[in-house]
Design an enzyme around this catalytic site. Structure first.
Site, mmCIF file in Angstrom:
data_model
loop_
_atom_site.group_PDB
_atom_site.id
_atom_site.type_symbol
_atom_site.label_atom_id
_atom_site.label_comp_id
_atom_site.label_asym_id
_atom_site.label_seq_id
_atom_site.Cartn_x
_atom_site.Cartn_y
_atom_site.Cartn_z
ATOM 1 N NE ARG A 74 110.332 -12.594 52.519
ATOM 2 C CZ ARG A 74 109.643 -13.556 53.124
ATOM 3 N NH1 ARG A 74 109.584 -14.771 52.608
ATOM 4 N NH2 ARG A 74 109.014 -13.326 54.257
ATOM 5 N NE ARG A 144 108.678 -19.160 49.881
ATOM 6 C CZ ARG A 144 108.177 -18.690 51.030
ATOM 7 N NH1 ARG A 144 108.904 -17.926 51.824
ATOM 8 N NH2 ARG A 144 106.946 -18.997 51.398
ATOM 9 C CE LYS A 209 106.866 -20.586 54.161
ATOM 10 N NZ LYS A 209 107.001 -19.698 55.328
ATOM 11 C CE LYS A 211 111.628 -20.518 54.100
ATOM 12 N NZ LYS A 211 111.490 -19.902 55.425
ATOM 13 C CB CYS A 429 111.043 -12.774 63.312
ATOM 14 S SG CYS A 429 109.683 -12.573 64.481
ATOM 15 C CB CYS A 435 104.402 -10.338 61.236
ATOM 16 S SG CYS A 435 104.078 -12.081 60.949
ATOM 17 C CB CYS A 474 104.117 -16.476 66.016
ATOM 18 S SG CYS A 474 104.560 -16.867 64.305
ATOM 19 C CB CYS A 478 110.589 -15.648 60.653
ATOM 20 S SG CYS A 478 108.986 -16.132 59.985
HETATM 21 FE FE1 SRM Z 1 109.020 -16.326 57.730
HETATM 22 C C1 SRM Z 1 105.650 -16.465 57.395
HETATM 23 C C2 SRM Z 1 108.923 -12.999 57.775
HETATM 24 C C3 SRM Z 1 112.359 -16.268 57.396
HETATM 25 C C4 SRM Z 1 109.130 -19.621 58.655
HETATM 26 N N1 SRM Z 1 107.533 -14.965 57.542
HETATM 27 C C5 SRM Z 1 106.213 -15.226 57.365
HETATM 28 C C6 SRM Z 1 105.430 -13.942 57.085
HETATM 29 C C7 SRM Z 1 105.377 -13.755 55.601
HETATM 30 C C8 SRM Z 1 104.040 -13.858 57.740
HETATM 31 C C9 SRM Z 1 102.824 -14.265 56.959
HETATM 32 O O1 SRM Z 1 102.800 -15.383 56.412
HETATM 33 O O2 SRM Z 1 101.890 -13.487 56.922
HETATM 34 C C10 SRM Z 1 106.379 -12.935 57.769
HETATM 35 C C11 SRM Z 1 106.305 -11.506 57.249
HETATM 36 C C12 SRM Z 1 106.611 -10.534 58.362
HETATM 37 C C13 SRM Z 1 106.811 -9.149 57.895
HETATM 38 O O3 SRM Z 1 105.968 -8.295 58.241
HETATM 39 O O4 SRM Z 1 107.780 -8.888 57.204
HETATM 40 C C14 SRM Z 1 107.706 -13.647 57.673
HETATM 41 N N2 SRM Z 1 110.365 -14.902 57.477
HETATM 42 C C15 SRM Z 1 110.144 -13.574 57.617
HETATM 43 C C16 SRM Z 1 111.449 -12.796 57.623
HETATM 44 C C17 SRM Z 1 111.346 -11.425 56.965
HETATM 45 C C18 SRM Z 1 111.921 -12.685 59.071
HETATM 46 C C19 SRM Z 1 113.045 -11.722 59.365
HETATM 47 O O5 SRM Z 1 112.950 -11.103 60.424
HETATM 48 O O6 SRM Z 1 114.000 -11.606 58.598
HETATM 49 C C20 SRM Z 1 112.356 -13.800 56.897
HETATM 50 C C21 SRM Z 1 112.369 -13.632 55.412
HETATM 51 C C22 SRM Z 1 113.265 -14.629 54.775
HETATM 52 C C23 SRM Z 1 113.467 -14.451 53.298
HETATM 53 O O7 SRM Z 1 114.111 -13.469 52.944
HETATM 54 O O8 SRM Z 1 113.029 -15.302 52.532
HETATM 55 C C24 SRM Z 1 111.672 -15.110 57.260
HETATM 56 N N3 SRM Z 1 110.477 -17.708 57.894
HETATM 57 C C25 SRM Z 1 111.814 -17.453 57.837
HETATM 58 C C26 SRM Z 1 112.556 -18.560 58.354
HETATM 59 C C27 SRM Z 1 114.062 -18.643 58.509
HETATM 60 C C28 SRM Z 1 114.726 -19.275 57.353
HETATM 61 O O9 SRM Z 1 114.089 -19.586 56.354
HETATM 62 O O10 SRM Z 1 115.938 -19.474 57.427
HETATM 63 C C29 SRM Z 1 111.621 -19.522 58.731
HETATM 64 C C30 SRM Z 1 111.937 -20.857 59.427
HETATM 65 C C31 SRM Z 1 112.481 -21.876 58.516
HETATM 66 C C32 SRM Z 1 111.365 -22.616 57.868
HETATM 67 O O11 SRM Z 1 110.882 -22.158 56.836
HETATM 68 O O12 SRM Z 1 110.955 -23.644 58.404
HETATM 69 C C33 SRM Z 1 110.318 -18.978 58.423
HETATM 70 N N4 SRM Z 1 107.624 -17.806 57.926
HETATM 71 C C34 SRM Z 1 107.877 -19.074 58.372
HETATM 72 C C35 SRM Z 1 106.630 -19.782 58.505
HETATM 73 C C36 SRM Z 1 106.452 -21.238 58.989
HETATM 74 C C37 SRM Z 1 106.584 -22.210 57.890
HETATM 75 C C38 SRM Z 1 106.246 -23.606 58.325
HETATM 76 O O13 SRM Z 1 106.867 -24.524 57.864
HETATM 77 O O14 SRM Z 1 105.333 -23.783 59.120
HETATM 78 C C39 SRM Z 1 105.617 -18.874 58.145
HETATM 79 C C40 SRM Z 1 104.094 -19.126 58.128
HETATM 80 C C41 SRM Z 1 103.655 -19.948 56.977
HETATM 81 O O15 SRM Z 1 104.378 -20.220 56.015
HETATM 82 O O16 SRM Z 1 102.493 -20.345 57.039
HETATM 83 C C42 SRM Z 1 106.283 -17.641 57.802
HETATM 84 FE FE1 SF4 Z 2 105.755 -13.201 61.913
HETATM 85 FE FE2 SF4 Z 2 105.960 -15.364 63.397
HETATM 86 FE FE3 SF4 Z 2 107.578 -15.024 61.324
HETATM 87 FE FE4 SF4 Z 2 107.904 -13.540 63.449
HETATM 88 S S1 SF4 Z 2 108.106 -15.768 63.395
HETATM 89 S S2 SF4 Z 2 107.858 -12.785 61.324
HETATM 90 S S3 SF4 Z 2 105.844 -13.260 64.168
HETATM 91 S S4 SF4 Z 2 105.408 -15.306 61.205
#
Ligand code: SRM
Ligand code: SF4
Length: 565
Positions: A74, A144, A209, A211, A429, A435, A474, A478
């Site tokens: 990323r 981030r 993390k 944001k 997502c 993922c 899930c 995201c």
């Molecule tokens: Fe996310 C984890 C993809 C935005 C909350 N996110 C992941 C991972 C890296 C899975 C992993 O940990 O193994 C995913 C990779 C999937 C893949 O194969 O690409 C993933 N997140 C994404 C993206 C690519 C989704 C998309 O379809 O665009 C977004 C990348 C953003 C970026 O460029 O930085 C993405 N993730 C978000 C958002 C939305 C936002 O930030 O506006 C959230 C919710 C907001 C937040 O952070 O609370 C988000 N991602 C998470 C979480 C839950 C964090 C938590 O507080 O519990 C995880 C899991 C974790 O961190 O343990 C996670």
């Molecule tokens: Fe993966 Fe869950 Fe984030 Fe979707 S919401 S990209 S399934 S970690």
């Protein structure tokens, strides 16, 4: 608090010599496509994740083969802005060095590559570096990618807001030289205590993390309330004078664990523009000092604020900055969608927002999207702007080039398809197959699912109206599903929880309505609700507001109590 109780990642960070770990050794090992378990956590700070193709997992297991490891990388691109030259480099890497052969625009205004073999990681980072792009701190327990409304050329105000987003991004970067040493072959620094210090983060960085986003009202495309820390621009004419600061938002939760919950940020009050960095640093360092380092599920800023209480947290921010918040200024928070098609900016240049389904820039049959953007990049003189709805803006097009850009966009299927208001406002997502945390499909299934919802809207005579629908595989959230009027969150293959009741503007969360249901049940629920909505809605009432007013779900006001209650 005894030290043994700390989360494993805390020890990893402490022992990592400022994020070096044994990444270099792992990189040199050809016997496995993987990194060691500890390094798998550390590489996130460098911008990538170890993954395996989940579609192939069982087959590989049966053949007694190691999972087909590859990496997701990323990039960090503040406010989503990049030049055509940068885009061409990004595109070339996708074509030559990744097996997914695509660029994935993310919900935080940057791009990802999927399917990178370990041996290509270094080349990719070096190729990005040559174009002044990087991936440091795109993931990991740090600040981030900073989001910002992506129309900065449209007004002086947007330009100023972007400048703050860029400053926030640059100032909160880790100072470690680990990234430069490992990936860019910079000379190894001998690190001793006190010599290479992270002035803001310290040795253990943040508990989790972090944001940030900058919103330019009335647009709320960046979904400012879902961020740990948000800045809502306040203007005097077209002069940015300050921000309403909001903090404590986040989407992640775990099914069935009521201690975890999504939350929208609290309004803290107005701050002067020149104090922005001071406030950001204060909030981040309080989270560094007060955040939960024992349980990573409860370590985001939202839990820190809930635990200590808003008043105590606010007082600490004021103490650390030496500045009192002023009362929040009146601003209108409006639409979260992108403005598709051509829009003329105040500087007379034109901006073309293109809808990219699922954010996936790929050559599809009859729609060579990746080639189309490449051809546009070759002639474009302005820049590219990635949006938080996973779309892209061809920004700053002089009137004389408009026709040529549009012709290329049409020839390559980037324009010309009718996008309904609902589709234009909806996101999913990545989920399967890359993922590791996905419980159900999202990106691959969402377009077809939306067609079925559109058919229902058509049946009930309101297809012209947009509903914000978001799907994730899930509950990590995201695609910010808990801030969607209709949120679908994966529970198991083909099964989703259905959430209702968020506002159209992103100022109220939704709430669980039906659990663990399949497509037919989801559509049946929506069919019945849409029928009631068109019959009972008040003038101008959005679907989300209707579901709350009519009592389909109760409003979530205080997430800690109401979301599961
Ligand atoms: Fe996310 C984890 C993809 C935005 C909350 N996110 C992941 C991972 C890296 C899975 C992993 O940990 O193994 C995913 C990779 C999937 C893949 O194969 O690409 C993933 N997140 C994404 C993206 C690519 C989704 C998309 O379809 O665009 C977004 C990348 C953003 C970026 O460029 O930085 C993405 N993730 C978000 C958002 C939305 C936002 O930030 O506006 C959230 C919710 C907001 C937040 O952070 O609370 C988000 N991602 C998470 C979480 C839950 C964090 C938590 O507080 O519990 C995880 C899991 C974790 O961190 O343990 C996670
Ligand atoms: Fe993966 Fe869950 Fe984030 Fe979707 S919401 S990209 S399934 S970690």
């Amino acid at each position: 608090m005894s030290e043994q109780k700390l989360a494993v990642n805390e020890y990893l960070k402490t022992d990592s010599d400022y994020l070096r770990g044994t990444i270099q050794e792992g990189l040199n090992t050809a016997v496995t496509g993987a990194f060691s378990e500890g390094d798998q956590q550390l590489i996130k700070f460098h911008g990538f994740y170890q993954q395996d193709d989940r579609d192939l997992r069982n087959e590989r297991k049966e053949q007694k083969l190691e999972p087909l490891y590859s990496f997701m990388l990323r990039a960090r691109v503040a406010g989503g802005v990049c030049s055509p030259e940068q885009w061409l480099a990004v595109d070339k890497i996708a074509s030559n060095l990744t097996s997914s052969n695509s660029i994935r625009l993310t919900t935080r205004q940057t791009f990802q590559y999927h399917g990178i073999p370990k041996r290509n990681l270094k080349t990719i980072i070096q190729d990005l570096d040559r174009e002044a792009l990087d991936s440091i701190a795109a993931c990991g327990d740090v600040n981030r990618n900073v989001m910002c409304n992506p129309n900065p050329v449209e007004s002086k105000l947007h330009q100023q807001a972007y400048a703050y987003a860029k400053q926030l991004s640059d100032n909160m970067l880790p100072h470690t030289k680990a990234y430069a040493e490992i990936w860019l072959d910079d000379e190894k620094l001998i690190t001793t205590e006190g010599e290479e210090v992270e002035p803001v983060y310290g040795k253990t960085y943040l508990p989790r993390k972090f944001k940030m986003a900058v919103a330019v009202p009335p647009d709320n495309d960046v979904d400012v309330y879902t961020n740990d820390l948000g800045f809502v621009a306040v203007a005097d004419g077209d002069e940015l004078i300050g921000f309403n600061m909001v903090a404590g938002g986040g989407m992640g939760s775990t099914h069935g664990e009521v201690a975890t919950f999504p939350r929208l940020a609290d309004d803290f009050g107005y701050i002067k523009a020149e104090d922005t960095l001071k406030f950001a640093e204060a909030v981040m360092t309080i989270q560094r000092d007060w955040g939960n380092r024992e349980n990573r599920k409860l370590s985001r800023l939202k839990y820190t604020i809930v635990k200590h209480g808003f008043d105590k947290f606010k007082a600490e921010v004021e103490a650390r900055t030496g500045i009192k918040f002023e009362p929040k200024r009146d601003v209108v928070i409006g639409d979260r969608g992108d403005r598709y098609g051509w829009k003329q900016g105040v500087d007379d240049n034109w901006h073309l927002t293109l809808f990219i389904e699922g954010g996936r820039v790929k050559d599809l049959p009859g729609q060579p999207l990746q080639t189309g953007l490449r051809e546009i990049a070759k002639i474009h003189k302005g820049d590219f702007r990635m949006t938080s709805n996973q779309n892209i803006i061809i920004a700053g097009v002089p009137a004389a080039d408009k026709e040529q850009v549009e012709a290329l966009a049409r020839q390559h299927g980037l324009m010309g398809k009718l996008i309904t208001e609902t589709r234009g406002h909806s996101i999913a997502c990545v989920a399967l197959p890359t993922c590791a945390l996905a419980m159900a499909e999202a990106e691959r299934y969402f377009p077809d699912f939306l067609s079925k919802v559109e058919a229902l809207q058509d049946k009930h005579g309101f297809l012209d109206q947009g509903i914000v629908i978001r799907m994730t595989g899930c509950p990590n959230g995201c695609a910010r599903p808990f801030a969607a009027e209709i949120g679908l969150v994966g529970k198991a293959p083909g099964r989703y929880n259905l959430y209702l009741g968020a506002s159209f503007e992103g100022t109220r969360l939704n709430k669980l309505y039906r659990e663990n249901i399949q497509e037919a049940e989801i559509l049946a629920e929506l069919d019945a609700l849409f029928a009631l909505y068109v019959k009972e809605r008040e003038s101008g009432e959005t679907f989300g507001n209707y579901t709350v007013r009519s009592g389909v779900v109760t409003a979530v006001i205080d997430a800690a109590k109401d979301f599961h209650g």
